[in-house]
Design a protein around this motif. Structure first.
Motif, PDB file in Angstrom:
ATOM      1  N   TYR A  42      26.552 -17.666  12.235  1.00  0.00           N
ATOM      2  CA  TYR A  42      25.526 -18.478  11.569  1.00  0.00           C
ATOM      3  C   TYR A  42      24.332 -17.608  11.177  1.00  0.00           C
ATOM      4  O   TYR A  42      23.809 -17.724  10.063  1.00  0.00           O
ATOM      5  N   LEU A  43      23.912 -16.711  12.054  1.00  0.00           N
ATOM      6  CA  LEU A  43      22.795 -15.817  11.732  1.00  0.00           C
ATOM      7  C   LEU A  43      23.138 -14.925  10.545  1.00  0.00           C
ATOM      8  O   LEU A  43      22.310 -14.728   9.644  1.00  0.00           O
ATOM      9  N   VAL A  44      24.351 -14.395  10.527  1.00  0.00           N
ATOM     10  CA  VAL A  44      24.791 -13.573   9.396  1.00  0.00           C
ATOM     11  C   VAL A  44      24.745 -14.386   8.111  1.00  0.00           C
ATOM     12  O   VAL A  44      24.218 -13.934   7.082  1.00  0.00           O
ATOM     13  N   MET A  45      25.262 -15.600   8.168  1.00  0.00           N
ATOM     14  CA  MET A  45      25.280 -16.438   6.969  1.00  0.00           C
ATOM     15  C   MET A  45      23.862 -16.756   6.509  1.00  0.00           C
ATOM     16  O   MET A  45      23.591 -16.752   5.300  1.00  0.00           O
ATOM     17  N   MET A  46      22.936 -17.002   7.432  1.00  0.00           N
ATOM     18  CA  MET A  46      21.553 -17.269   7.032  1.00  0.00           C
ATOM     19  C   MET A  46      20.963 -16.089   6.269  1.00  0.00           C
ATOM     20  O   MET A  46      20.275 -16.264   5.260  1.00  0.00           O
ATOM     21  N   VAL A  47      21.228 -14.871   6.748  1.00  0.00           N
ATOM     22  CA  VAL A  47      20.725 -13.689   6.043  1.00  0.00           C
ATOM     23  C   VAL A  47      21.343 -13.614   4.653  1.00  0.00           C
ATOM     24  O   VAL A  47      20.646 -13.373   3.663  1.00  0.00           O
ATOM     25  N   LEU A  48      22.649 -13.842   4.547  1.00  0.00           N
ATOM     26  CA  LEU A  48      23.325 -13.753   3.248  1.00  0.00           C
ATOM     27  C   LEU A  48      22.893 -14.861   2.291  1.00  0.00           C
ATOM     28  O   LEU A  48      22.834 -14.645   1.085  1.00  0.00           O
ATOM     29  N   TRP A  49      22.601 -16.043   2.802  1.00  0.00           N
ATOM     30  CA  TRP A  49      22.100 -17.109   1.933  1.00  0.00           C
ATOM     31  C   TRP A  49      20.736 -16.741   1.357  1.00  0.00           C
ATOM     32  O   TRP A  49      20.373 -17.166   0.277  1.00  0.00           O
ATOM     33  N   GLN A  50      20.016 -15.920   2.087  1.00  0.00           N
ATOM     34  CA  GLN A  50      18.691 -15.480   1.638  1.00  0.00           C
ATOM     35  C   GLN A  50      18.773 -14.215   0.788  1.00  0.00           C
ATOM     36  O   GLN A  50      18.006 -14.033  -0.146  1.00  0.00           O
ATOM     37  N   GLU A  51      19.703 -13.339   1.127  1.00  0.00           N
ATOM     38  CA  GLU A  51      19.748 -12.018   0.499  1.00  0.00           C
ATOM     39  C   GLU A  51      21.192 -11.562   0.276  1.00  0.00           C
ATOM     40  O   GLU A  51      21.671 -10.620   0.912  1.00  0.00           O
ATOM     41  N   GLU A  52      21.877 -12.240  -0.621  1.00  0.00           N
ATOM     42  CA  GLU A  52      23.259 -11.868  -0.918  1.00  0.00           C
ATOM     43  C   GLU A  52      23.288 -10.456  -1.495  1.00  0.00           C
ATOM     44  O   GLU A  52      22.414 -10.069  -2.264  1.00  0.00           O
ATOM     45  N   GLY A  53      24.293  -9.704  -1.102  1.00  0.00           N
ATOM     46  CA  GLY A  53      24.415  -8.331  -1.567  1.00  0.00           C
ATOM     47  C   GLY A  53      23.711  -7.338  -0.662  1.00  0.00           C
ATOM     48  O   GLY A  53      23.644  -6.149  -0.975  1.00  0.00           O
ATOM     49  N   ILE A  54      23.220  -7.792   0.484  1.00  0.00           N
ATOM     50  CA  ILE A  54      22.560  -6.897   1.433  1.00  0.00           C
ATOM     51  C   ILE A  54      23.593  -5.895   1.955  1.00  0.00           C
ATOM     52  O   ILE A  54      24.778  -6.199   2.069  1.00  0.00           O
ATOM     53  N   SER A  55      23.132  -4.699   2.264  1.00  0.00           N
ATOM     54  CA  SER A  55      24.032  -3.702   2.829  1.00  0.00           C
ATOM     55  C   SER A  55      24.348  -4.055   4.277  1.00  0.00           C
ATOM     56  O   SER A  55      23.582  -4.773   4.938  1.00  0.00           O
ATOM     57  N   VAL A  56      25.445  -3.550   4.762  1.00  0.00           N
ATOM     58  CA  VAL A  56      25.814  -3.769   6.157  1.00  0.00           C
ATOM     59  C   VAL A  56      24.736  -3.195   7.065  1.00  0.00           C
ATOM     60  O   VAL A  56      24.347  -3.816   8.055  1.00  0.00           O
ATOM     61  N   THR A  57      24.211  -2.048   6.700  1.00  0.00           N
ATOM     62  CA  THR A  57      23.131  -1.425   7.485  1.00  0.00           C
ATOM     63  C   THR A  57      21.890  -2.307   7.494  1.00  0.00           C
ATOM     64  O   THR A  57      21.260  -2.501   8.536  1.00  0.00           O
ATOM     65  N   GLY A  58      21.534  -2.851   6.339  1.00  0.00           N
ATOM     66  CA  GLY A  58      20.375  -3.732   6.253  1.00  0.00           C
ATOM     67  C   GLY A  58      20.544  -4.991   7.076  1.00  0.00           C
ATOM     68  O   GLY A  58      19.602  -5.465   7.723  1.00  0.00           O
ATOM     69  N   LEU A  59      21.756  -5.541   7.059  1.00  0.00           N
ATOM     70  CA  LEU A  59      22.039  -6.721   7.863  1.00  0.00           C
ATOM     71  C   LEU A  59      21.883  -6.403   9.347  1.00  0.00           C
ATOM     72  O   LEU A  59      21.249  -7.150  10.086  1.00  0.00           O
ATOM     73  N   GLY A  60      22.458  -5.279   9.771  1.00  0.00           N
ATOM     74  CA  GLY A  60      22.344  -4.879  11.168  1.00  0.00           C
ATOM     75  C   GLY A  60      20.897  -4.709  11.589  1.00  0.00           C
ATOM     76  O   GLY A  60      20.505  -5.104  12.685  1.00  0.00           O
ATOM     77  N   SER A  61      20.095  -4.154  10.707  1.00  0.00           N
ATOM     78  CA  SER A  61      18.673  -3.963  10.992  1.00  0.00           C
ATOM     79  C   SER A  61      17.962  -5.310  11.147  1.00  0.00           C
ATOM     80  O   SER A  61      17.185  -5.501  12.081  1.00  0.00           O
ATOM     81  N   GLN A  62      18.230  -6.232  10.252  1.00  0.00           N
ATOM     82  CA  GLN A  62      17.579  -7.551  10.323  1.00  0.00           C
ATOM     83  C   GLN A  62      17.965  -8.313  11.572  1.00  0.00           C
ATOM     84  O   GLN A  62      17.142  -8.998  12.174  1.00  0.00           O
ATOM     85  N   LEU A  63      19.232  -8.211  11.951  1.00  0.00           N
ATOM     86  CA  LEU A  63      19.730  -8.974  13.099  1.00  0.00           C
ATOM     87  C   LEU A  63      19.642  -8.209  14.415  1.00  0.00           C
ATOM     88  O   LEU A  63      20.010  -8.742  15.464  1.00  0.00           O
ATOM     89  N   HIS A  64      19.195  -6.964  14.360  1.00  0.00           N
ATOM     90  CA  HIS A  64      19.112  -6.112  15.555  1.00  0.00           C
ATOM     91  C   HIS A  64      20.484  -5.972  16.215  1.00  0.00           C
ATOM     92  O   HIS A  64      20.627  -6.070  17.436  1.00  0.00           O
ATOM     93  N   LEU A  65      21.507  -5.746  15.377  1.00  0.00           N
ATOM     94  CA  LEU A  65      22.878  -5.577  15.866  1.00  0.00           C
ATOM     95  C   LEU A  65      23.416  -4.216  15.449  1.00  0.00           C
ATOM     96  O   LEU A  65      23.157  -3.764  14.339  1.00  0.00           O
TER      97      LEU A  65
END
Length: 146
Positions: A42-65
């Motif tokens: 769900y957290l991943v999907m929330m980020v993608l709904w806000q910022e589709e096309g984000i890099s995997v690295t950027g997603l990891g940074s936002q989610l602290h994963l």
């Protein structure tokens, strides 16, 4: 041992944060079960709904994963048909995350969840905002340490 010990569980900020986090995650479960998502998905999907096309690295940074946690999570979302992984148009080495039509459609089903959870809490909006900011400050402070 002393009754005023610093190691008493009821004096630990870490335990209060841990317990609150578990309670919130459990509260989300019925809604997320209807979406066939785990809380992390769900957290991943929330980020993608806000910022589709984000890099995997950027997603990891936002989610602290880290990638060890993120990679299997993304594979499961891909297997569910909610996302696809692609390459950046600007740099072929960079993996980006894109929503499928099913992933976009899930947004409408999830849109009411934050308000539904909010209704279960007795704190007023200002208290919730203050708590959120305090949690963010804790993360910032601890991540700034070596």
């Amino acid at each position: 041992m002393s009754d005023d010990s610093l190691l008493r569980l009821d004096r630990q900020l870490c335990f209060a944060l841990y317990s609150a986090s578990n309670a919130v995650t459990r509260a989300y479960r019925p809604w997320l079960d209807q979406l066939d998502l785990t809380y992390l998905q769900y957290l991943v999907m929330m980020v993608l709904w806000q910022e589709e096309g984000i890099s995997v690295t950027g997603l990891g940074s936002q989610l602290h994963l880290d990638s060890g946690t993120l990679t299997p999570l993304l594979k499961r979302l891909e297997a569910k048909g909610l996302i696809r992984r692609g390459r950046s148009e600007h740099d072929e080495r960079v993996r980006v995350l894109l929503l499928t039509d099913e992933g976009r459609a899930l947004y409408e089903k999830a849109a009411t969840i934050p308000a539904e959870l909010r209704c279960r809490l007795s704190m007023i909006d200002e208290q919730l905002l203050s708590l959120k900011q305090a949690c963010e400050r804790i993360v910032d402070d601890l991540e700034a340490q070596p």
